[in-house]
Design an enzyme around this catalytic site. Structure first.
Site, PDB file in Angstrom:
ATOM      1  N   TYR A 110      -3.468  -9.075  -1.496  1.00  0.00           N
ATOM      2  CA  TYR A 110      -3.282  -7.704  -1.969  1.00  0.00           C
ATOM      3  C   TYR A 110      -4.670  -7.099  -2.146  1.00  0.00           C
ATOM      4  O   TYR A 110      -5.626  -7.505  -1.509  1.00  0.00           O
ATOM      5  CB  TYR A 110      -2.426  -7.732  -3.247  1.00  0.00           C
ATOM      6  CG  TYR A 110      -1.935  -6.390  -3.681  1.00  0.00           C
ATOM      7  CD1 TYR A 110      -1.319  -5.528  -2.771  1.00  0.00           C
ATOM      8  CD2 TYR A 110      -2.089  -5.972  -4.994  1.00  0.00           C
ATOM      9  CE1 TYR A 110      -0.880  -4.283  -3.167  1.00  0.00           C
ATOM     10  CE2 TYR A 110      -1.647  -4.728  -5.400  1.00  0.00           C
ATOM     11  CZ  TYR A 110      -1.043  -3.880  -4.484  1.00  0.00           C
ATOM     12  OH  TYR A 110      -0.615  -2.647  -4.878  1.00  0.00           O
ATOM     13  N   LYS A 183       2.804  -6.105  -0.787  1.00  0.00           N
ATOM     14  CA  LYS A 183       3.524  -5.781  -2.022  1.00  0.00           C
ATOM     15  C   LYS A 183       4.750  -6.682  -2.180  1.00  0.00           C
ATOM     16  O   LYS A 183       5.024  -7.199  -3.268  1.00  0.00           O
ATOM     17  CB  LYS A 183       3.960  -4.322  -1.988  1.00  0.00           C
ATOM     18  CG  LYS A 183       4.014  -3.656  -3.331  1.00  0.00           C
ATOM     19  CD  LYS A 183       2.615  -3.313  -3.792  1.00  0.00           C
ATOM     20  CE  LYS A 183       2.648  -2.572  -5.108  1.00  0.00           C
ATOM     21  NZ  LYS A 183       1.314  -2.087  -5.492  1.00  0.00           N
ATOM     22  N   GLU A 254       5.214   3.327  -1.459  1.00  0.00           N
ATOM     23  CA  GLU A 254       3.860   2.796  -1.661  1.00  0.00           C
ATOM     24  C   GLU A 254       2.844   3.615  -0.873  1.00  0.00           C
ATOM     25  O   GLU A 254       3.008   3.846   0.330  1.00  0.00           O
ATOM     26  CB  GLU A 254       3.803   1.330  -1.204  1.00  0.00           C
ATOM     27  CG  GLU A 254       2.501   0.634  -1.501  1.00  0.00           C
ATOM     28  CD  GLU A 254       2.259   0.428  -2.986  1.00  0.00           C
ATOM     29  OE1 GLU A 254       1.082   0.330  -3.378  1.00  0.00           O
ATOM     30  OE2 GLU A 254       3.242   0.345  -3.744  1.00  0.00           O
ATOM     31  N   ASP A 255       1.800   4.057  -1.560  1.00  0.00           N
ATOM     32  CA  ASP A 255       0.649   4.719  -0.931  1.00  0.00           C
ATOM     33  C   ASP A 255       1.030   5.909  -0.057  1.00  0.00           C
ATOM     34  O   ASP A 255       0.467   6.129   1.020  1.00  0.00           O
ATOM     35  CB  ASP A 255      -0.174   3.708  -0.126  1.00  0.00           C
ATOM     36  CG  ASP A 255      -0.966   2.779  -1.041  1.00  0.00           C
ATOM     37  OD1 ASP A 255      -1.009   3.033  -2.253  1.00  0.00           O
ATOM     38  OD2 ASP A 255      -1.542   1.800  -0.545  1.00  0.00           O
ATOM     39  N   GLY A 312      -4.664  13.238 -10.310  1.00  0.00           N
ATOM     40  CA  GLY A 312      -3.813  13.332  -9.131  1.00  0.00           C
ATOM     41  C   GLY A 312      -2.497  12.630  -9.377  1.00  0.00           C
ATOM     42  O   GLY A 312      -1.983  12.619 -10.501  1.00  0.00           O
ATOM     43  N   ALA A 314      -1.638   9.373  -9.528  1.00  0.00           N
ATOM     44  CA  ALA A 314      -1.679   8.295 -10.517  1.00  0.00           C
ATOM     45  C   ALA A 314      -1.951   8.847 -11.912  1.00  0.00           C
ATOM     46  O   ALA A 314      -1.272   8.488 -12.879  1.00  0.00           O
ATOM     47  CB  ALA A 314      -2.747   7.277 -10.125  1.00  0.00           C
ATOM     48  N   ASN A 429     -10.163   1.837  -8.232  1.00  0.00           N
ATOM     49  CA  ASN A 429     -10.474   0.709  -7.351  1.00  0.00           C
ATOM     50  C   ASN A 429     -11.185   1.221  -6.102  1.00  0.00           C
ATOM     51  O   ASN A 429     -10.978   2.372  -5.706  1.00  0.00           O
ATOM     52  CB  ASN A 429      -9.180  -0.005  -6.930  1.00  0.00           C
ATOM     53  CG  ASN A 429      -8.593  -0.833  -8.044  1.00  0.00           C
ATOM     54  OD1 ASN A 429      -9.290  -1.573  -8.692  1.00  0.00           O
ATOM     55  ND2 ASN A 429      -7.296  -0.690  -8.261  1.00  0.00           N
ATOM     56  N   ASN A 473      -3.292  -4.065 -13.748  1.00  0.00           N
ATOM     57  CA  ASN A 473      -2.808  -4.397 -12.412  1.00  0.00           C
ATOM     58  C   ASN A 473      -1.314  -4.115 -12.339  1.00  0.00           C
ATOM     59  O   ASN A 473      -0.530  -4.629 -13.145  1.00  0.00           O
ATOM     60  CB  ASN A 473      -3.093  -5.882 -12.132  1.00  0.00           C
ATOM     61  CG  ASN A 473      -2.877  -6.249 -10.685  1.00  0.00           C
ATOM     62  OD1 ASN A 473      -1.944  -5.785 -10.046  1.00  0.00           O
ATOM     63  ND2 ASN A 473      -3.749  -7.104 -10.161  1.00  0.00           N
TER      64      ASN A 473
END
Length: 572
Positions: A110, A183, A254-255, A312, A314, A429, A473
């Site tokens: 990951y 994931k 995801e993303d 944003g 998150a 990150n 995390n």
């Protein structure tokens, strides 16, 4: 080998593996292959004598051997590819290795290593895994998902990305399939979701990454990223098809890019069992760390003044969950009171209500010009981080900006001047993009800061106290959430279920001890995931969205946690 060549009950921890295949076909499927661990009797009935070395070994010895191979691989990408090759040949052995060395291997399968694997996908491509859906061929969605070989009752999770907002590296086109695969590997390793109850999916809607489009080896659609009505229709066709084919599955987004992520979540969350990890998962684990820190400082969550730097998807997801938690306490009289606790900052500075560039999900948090009237600003016309810290005197500072070093000594010391135990979370990150390092934060606050980070950091020694740094995390939340949804048969993922996950996670730590972390470590993921899953399942039942009765939630959750060990074999 086709899926019909073996059968297994994947809803229990140790379902018998009934194998119809024989000979080399047994060894070619990663779910039936166990190589040198086949007993003499099993080799006879399955017709594989002579196809593996004559010596018999155990799963434990096999794990020692592949761990040595892993350690002898020089680069992080090499380690990733070594693990990928292992999973393609023996899935039980892969997960046994992973669960035994989860803390060491999580950064390989990951973040951060998976970022490089995504960038290099078209160059390192080997064996296909997952489902690739093209916006140019929406009529193939149903057939493509059926071709994966799973039935209506066989799927707990569909993890899907459109690859626009991959980690800190942006639009990565078809390579985003790796983030969905990674994931789901964490779901299995941490929460025991059977690997054959998950489907990784990439929605290939093109890419705006010119480096990919100009690369002859690129394997995705060769056009710019599709947006607007065609994109929305494609998403809707995908969601509708998943619901029809796999009615018990949770769709994990995801993303997805910022402009679409909140919109998609808002569009489907009340109709479909769906979850966005970047918005809700990040928010849940950060809320858990905040609750643990607030417990140390004393007082109530509603008493805090919160600055979100980099507001944003998150950042606003965090704000939304914290706001909802404040409102559930009953100590605030209105939503307006809750919104007033937040000060969001973006690229253009503090969000102000006359800023036409704000997105719909950001606008409720925007401050009025009256809120900043009379402020002396470092740059006239621009309300920046230092201005907000100086005038608001925040007690909680959250960084989701990807601006490395943004929490400067001046900013932190100004915050600490008015707050005895500042709560500071540089969450961006990778490490190079973190808004501050824990060592600096503890030095600048004389060891008083309560810190959680997005990237892993080593312990910090300050004034005779060793501070263990909590890593915020998402793996502490999403595996348990998925397990809780599966165990309860939840029809939706509600805000209450996500809050229950946060509160159960916060309850697992004792942050009162000097230097103690605000969150459990990733080495405890199996325990963490089971604890979170029980809380989520119970909340689902409480809210009336659970399809399954929970007479014994501990056993029902634990009984769903697949164990990576070789099951009994029945040749059929």
């Amino acid at each position: 080998m086709a899926e019909r060549d073996y059968e297994q009950d994947t809803t229990v921890a140790d379902g018998v593996l009934r194998i119809r295949a024989r000979g080399r076909a047994v060894l070619s499927n990663p779910m039936t292959n166990r190589g040198t661990a086949f007993t003499d009797e099993e080799r006879t009935v399955l017709g594989i004598h002579g196809l593996v070395p004559t010596g018999f070994t155990t799963l434990e010895n096999q794990t020692r051997r592949v761990y040595e191979q892993f350690r002898n691989t020089g680069t992080m990408l090499g380690k990733f590819l070594t693990l990928n090759a292992l999973r393609d040949r023996n899935e039980v052995l892969f997960y046994h290795l992973l669960t035994n060395h989860l803390e060491e291997m999580l950064p390989v399968i990951y973040t951060p290593t998976i970022g490089e694997a995504i960038e290099r996908f078209s160059h390192t491509y080997n064996r296909p895994r997952g489902v690739f859906l093209s916006v140019d061929r929406p009529d193939q969605i149903a057939d493509s998902l059926r071709n994966y070989g799973l039935g209506a009752d066989d799927v707990d999770l569909v993890c899907v990305t459109d690859s626009e907002g991959i980690l800190g590296i942006g639009d990565q086109g078809i390579g985003g399939i790796q983030i969905a695969i990674g994931k789901l590997s964490v779901y299995t390793a941490a929460a025991g979701i059977h690997p054959r109850r998950t489907i990784p999916v990439v929605l290939d809607v093109g890419t705006d990454n010119l480096g990919l489009l100009s690369n002859d080896l690129y394997l995705g659609e060769r056009h710019s990223r599709v947006r607007g009505e065609k994109y929305d229709d494609f998403i809707d066709e995908f969601v509708t098809t998943v619901q029809q084919l796999f009615p018990k599955a949770m769709i994990h987004w995801e993303d997805v890019g910022t402009a679409n992520a909140h919109r998609i979540l808002h569009r489907y969350q009340d109709e479909v069992c769906t979850f966005n990890d970047d918005i809700q998962g990040t928010a849940a684990v950060v809320l858990a760390a905040i609750l643990a820190a607030v417990d140390v400082t004393g007082g109530d969550l509603e008493d805090h003044r919160i600055v979100v730097f980099g507001a944003g998807s998150a950042g606003m997801g965090i704000a939304n969950l914290v706001r909802d938690t404040m409102l559930r306490s009953g100590r605030l009289e209105s939503e307006e009171e809750a919104y007033a606790r937040f000060w969001p900052i973006g690229i253009q500075g503090l969000y102000l209500d006359d800023d036409t560039s704000l997105l719909d999900f950001q606008r409720p948090y925007a401050r009025s010009r009256d809120d900043v009237a009379g402020w002396e600003l470092e740059k006239p016309g621009h309300v920046g981080l230092m201005d907000v810290v100086r005038h608001v005197r925040p007690t909680i500072l959250i960084g989701t900006s990807t601006r490395g070093g943004a929490f400067s000594r001046e900013v932190v010391e100004e915050m600490a001047r008015h707050c005895t135990r500042p709560i500071i979370f540089p969450l961006s990150n990778p490490t190079s993009r973190a808004e501050a390092t824990p060592a600096d934060l503890l030095e600048w606050t004389d060891g008083q800061a309560l810190v959680a980070t997005g990237s892993p950091f080593p312990p910090v020694d300050h004034d005779g106290v060793r501070h263990v740094i909590a890593q915020s995390n998402n793996a502490l939340i999403f595996p348990g959430l998925g397990l809780g949804v599966a165990a309860s048969g939840a029809r939706r993922v509600t805000a209450g279920m996500i809050a229950a996950a946060s509160e159960s996670l916060a309850g697992m730590v004792n942050a009162w001890r000097p230097g103690a972390p605000l969150l459990p470590g990733v080495g405890e993921l199996r325990l963490v995931s089971a604890t979170v899953a029980i809380a989520v399942a119970q909340q689902a039942a409480l809210e009336g969205v659970a399809e399954k009765s929970l007479g014994d939630p501990i056993q029902q959750v634990y009984g769903r946690m697949w164990q990576p060990r070789y099951p009994d074999i029945e040749a059929i």
